[in-house]
Scaffold this active site. Structure first.
Site, PDB file in Angstrom:
ATOM      1  N   GLU A 164       0.806  -1.081  -0.087  1.00  0.00           N
ATOM      2  CA  GLU A 164      -0.048  -0.108  -0.094  1.00  0.00           C
ATOM      3  C   GLU A 164       0.812   1.265  -0.067  1.00  0.00           C
ATOM      4  O   GLU A 164       0.341   2.164   0.286  1.00  0.00           O
ATOM      5  CB  GLU A 164      -0.995  -0.065   1.170  1.00  0.00           C
ATOM      6  CG  GLU A 164      -2.334  -0.527   0.820  1.00  0.00           C
ATOM      7  CD  GLU A 164      -2.464  -1.819   0.541  1.00  0.00           C
ATOM      8  OE1 GLU A 164      -1.598  -2.636   0.497  1.00  0.00           O
ATOM      9  OE2 GLU A 164      -3.673  -2.250   0.097  1.00  0.00           O
ATOM     10  N   TYR A 166       3.250   2.123   1.951  1.00  0.00           N
ATOM     11  CA  TYR A 166       3.935   2.380   3.262  1.00  0.00           C
ATOM     12  C   TYR A 166       5.348   1.978   3.114  1.00  0.00           C
ATOM     13  O   TYR A 166       6.026   1.744   2.396  1.00  0.00           O
ATOM     14  CB  TYR A 166       3.266   1.619   4.348  1.00  0.00           C
ATOM     15  CG  TYR A 166       2.033   2.145   4.518  1.00  0.00           C
ATOM     16  CD1 TYR A 166       1.568   3.389   4.894  1.00  0.00           C
ATOM     17  CD2 TYR A 166       0.669   1.270   4.629  1.00  0.00           C
ATOM     18  CE1 TYR A 166       0.301   3.926   5.210  1.00  0.00           C
ATOM     19  CE2 TYR A 166      -0.699   1.622   4.538  1.00  0.00           C
ATOM     20  CZ  TYR A 166      -0.757   2.950   5.154  1.00  0.00           C
ATOM     21  OH  TYR A 166      -2.179   3.541   5.294  1.00  0.00           O
TER      22      TYR A 166
END
Ligand code: NAP
Ligand code: SF4
Length: 671
Positions: A164, A166
């Protein structure tokens, strides 16, 4: 046994999961408020409902890695006691729970954020600080310590968030990792961080602890990983000691929807399928899986070893048990709207669910059985009235539901025909099924009058809304339609259309009118073309070289509002950009700051900065908001009969199904 693949246990060697359904990670917002009793109740309900494994919302390993300042984590020994409340509650229900460790890297919303390189994300105002060698070692050590604390807090495992976009994902992609030391450069170096984290975590927690690694299988950003790289990483992570690989799809800054309701069901499972057979550990597939049928079909055809569903467990904690008992039709469906879950998270509110207002409110919103049943009349079978009727019935009241139309659903019946909103069919069907299974007396096709309501102990008015009259000169001409004419079907709409009013309904009507024939949401190949998605084995990150290839619009649309600025600002926090991008791809002109002067045969005459101009149109559709429909409420008041007014009949402004359902449930819970 129904759903034999979904309900088959999964043997991980040292522990066996009772089925193949994982409740994926979702932020609740409760942890930050220190409301750990509520956290425990929330997870315990999902464990009782049969989830094979629960993963918590993301927990920060340290302050700099928190998604926002003060984000929940396991920073200290003191936090362990709090987390213990949740793990004990889940275990008492026979469930298993893993804690997600989420380091946000440059997505951390604060000036202290850190990353492999000092490159700002397009979705964050904060430029991260580039970590030095010691800084990287500290991040790894903090993640490992979190895992150790998770074990001490009674968790069955951890999920390391590597997708995602991150922190970990930022090391993997050259676009965000410009380092020239051993943590950057070629892929071997860029994948060093996740492999080291998993290797050291495994060493610290021992062999009998579930270690899920959430791997980004398709980054959906320029400069994303190739599928060869992803496969290498998967093998490296397996060798480092992961028990399971969970699928992550797309970075948060990706301009491709990944979980919104307009994404086809199970629309990303093909990416997980590509990795099947390339590693030995079980693979979990994820995103837009919301019924047992979809889950079963994926597992049966070998697309994955397990499925992850997050939002569906907000909608119905008993998802698995109902499926196992042959009562799948009773599962409250997640319609993937994000309205009460992710939109709340991004607004700093407690998450909940549009179809289940009890989600995360389990301790304060309860539907207690009553001792002395009342006779309750509910007028209006839209979302507010339906929910009120069902909850009142569930509690033991005698309920009569009046509806002027011959079918239930109210405004939901308009939403369900919008391309990309097909999930609303499931919601209306679920309401219909629940009504059939209830003892509610249904009086459809009946316009309730005050006389009919005499004798009821409680009257609930949920009569909804009526379109607002914008009073534009010339609006009575035959080529001017109201949105209700269009969305109830049958109206003749020309090739050039001006849609007046750019709220949720103006956008929906535009979406409806640019499509002809089938919806991309029901055709994965078409949907992928529309958004420029391709196989990550063909193009790194899975973004097609030629970009999005939307089919030509069925009509030329101009969408207008009076407010200055571009239309669509008030749409959902996490989904508004999708609606705006989808219409822009269909060449919809979106204009703000207009004054409506008059409607002529040629179109809508507007004034912009004092200058008149004609927006040519064959058809003009009025989507200018709504007013409460409260004739009955007013008549009852005159007759001196007390009534509760809910939903659009109460307040029409910014009405949506979330508020309607919530209001209906809360009223019925206290009668
Ligand atoms: P809305 O969001 O309040 O938008 C109404 C639009 O009409 C605005 O663009 C407003 O913009 C304009 N308008 C308001 N008064 C006007 C007037 N007197 N003359 C001319 N224009 C006027 O209402 P909506 O689009 O009807 O949506 C209502 C709610 O339903 C939203 O909260 C939405 O989330 C939800 N929703 C429902 C559905 C559904 O199917 N039921 C679908 C999508 C969304 P200006 O004032 O700037 O012109
Ligand atoms: Fe699903 Fe919408 Fe509920 Fe979120 S609010 S869980 S998306 S139905």
């Amino acid at each position: 046994m129904p759903y034999p693949h979904m309900l088959a246990p999964l043997d991980l060697g040292f522990v066996t999961l009772r089925n193949r359904v994982m409740m994926g990670s979702m932020h609740t917002g409760l942890e930050e408020r220190g409301d750990w009793g509520r956290v425990a109740t929330y997870y315990a309900e999902r464990a009782r409902g049969g989830a094979g494994l629960i993963v918590t919302g993301g927990m920060a390993p340290n302050n700099e890695g928190g998604v926002f300042p003060g984000a929940a984590g396991l920073y200290s020994e003191a936090d362990i006691a709090n987390h213990r409340l949740a793990t004990d509650a889940v275990h008492a229900e026979g469930g298993r729970i893993a804690m997600q460790i989420l380091h946000a890297g440059r997505y951390a919303y604060g000036p202290d954020c850190v990353a492999p390189s000092a490159i700002k994300s397009p979705i964050s105002p904060f430029k991260p600080r580039e970590l030095d060698e010691d800084g990287i070692e500290k991040q790894i050590a903090d993640i490992v310590t979190s895992a150790e604390r998770a074990r001490a807090a009674g968790y069955d495992g951890v999920e390391i968030m590597g997708s995602e976009g991150y922190f970990i994902n930022q090391f993997l992609c050259a676009a965000t990792n410009h380092r020239t030391d051993r943590w950057g450069g070629d892929y071997e170096n860029r994948m060093r961080l996740p492999v080291e984290i998993v290797r050291r975590t495994r060493a610290a927690v021992g062999r009998d602890f579930i270690l899920i690694y959430r791997i980004s299988l398709i980054d959906l950003v320029p400069g994303g990983q190739s599928f060869d790289e992803v496969t290498r990483l998967a093998r490296g992570i397996e060798a480092a000691g992961a028990t399971i690989l969970n699928t992550g799809i797309g970075w948060h800054e990706a301009r491709v929807p990944t979980i919104a309701t307009s994404v086809p069901r199970a629309g990303w499972a093909w990416v997980t399928r590509k990795l099947m057979g390339k590693v030995g550990v079980p693979l979990i597939t994820s995103n837009r899986i919301n019924t047992p049928e979809v889950a079963e079909e994926l597992l049966a055809r070998g697309a994955a070893d397990m499925v992850s569903m997050a939002r569906p467990f907000l909608a119905d904690p008993d998802f698995v048990n109902k499926a196992a008992a042959g009562r799948a039709q009773e599962i409250a469906p997640c319609i993937a709207c994000n309205q009460a879950c992710l939109d709340h998270t991004f607004q700093g509110k407690i998450s909940s669910c549009l179809v289940n207002p009890r989600a995360c409110f389990e301790t304060e919103l309860t539907y207690e059985p009553i001792d002395s049943p009342k006779d309750i009349a509910v007028i209006g079978a839209g979302p507010a009235g339906l929910m009120a009727a069902l909850i009142a019935d569930q509690r033991g009241h005698r309920v009569t539901l009046f509806e002027a139309d011959t079918r239930i659903g109210g405004q939901l019946n308009m939403a369900r025909i919008i391309p990309g909103k097909e999930e609303f069919h499931g919601l209306v069907d679920w309401f219909a099924g629940q009504l059939e299974r209830s003892r509610v007396t249904q009086r459809l096709g009946t316009r309730a009058t005050p006389e009919m309501l005499v004798g009821f102990d409680e009257v609930i008015i949920a009569t909804g809304v009526t379109p607002r009259d914008p009073q534009i000169e010339g609006q009575d001409a035959p080529h001017v339609l109201r949105y209700t004419d269009v969305l109830r079907g049958g109206a003749d709409v020309g090739a050039r259309v001006v849609v007046v009013g750019a709220g949720g309904i103006g956008f929906d009507v535009s979406e409806y009118l640019v499509h002809e024939g089938h919806s991309p949401t029901e055709d994965l190949a078409l949907w992928k073309r529309e958004w420029g998605v391709t196989d990550p084995a063909e193009a790194p990150g899975g973004l097609a070289a030629q970009g999005p290839q939307p089919a030509p619009p069925a009509r030329a649309i101009t969408l207008v509002q009076r407010k200055p600025g571009k239309p669509g600002r008030g749409l959902g926090k996490t989904t508004g950009w999708i609606h705006r991008a989808a219409l822009a791809a269909k060449n919809v002109q979106m204009l703000g700051g207009l004054e409506y002067r008059r409607i002529t045969e040629a179109g809508l005459v507007v004034a912009r900065d004092g200058q008149e101009e004609l927006l040519e149109a064959d058809t003009i559709v009025l989507c200018t908001g709504q007013e409460p429909l409260r004739d009955l409420a007013d008549a009852l008041e005159v007759a001196g009969q007390r009534a509760h007014v809910i939903g659009g009949a109460d307040v029409a402004a910014e009405l949506d199904a979330k508020r309607a359902i919530d209001q209906g449930a809360r009223l019925a819970a206290r009668l």
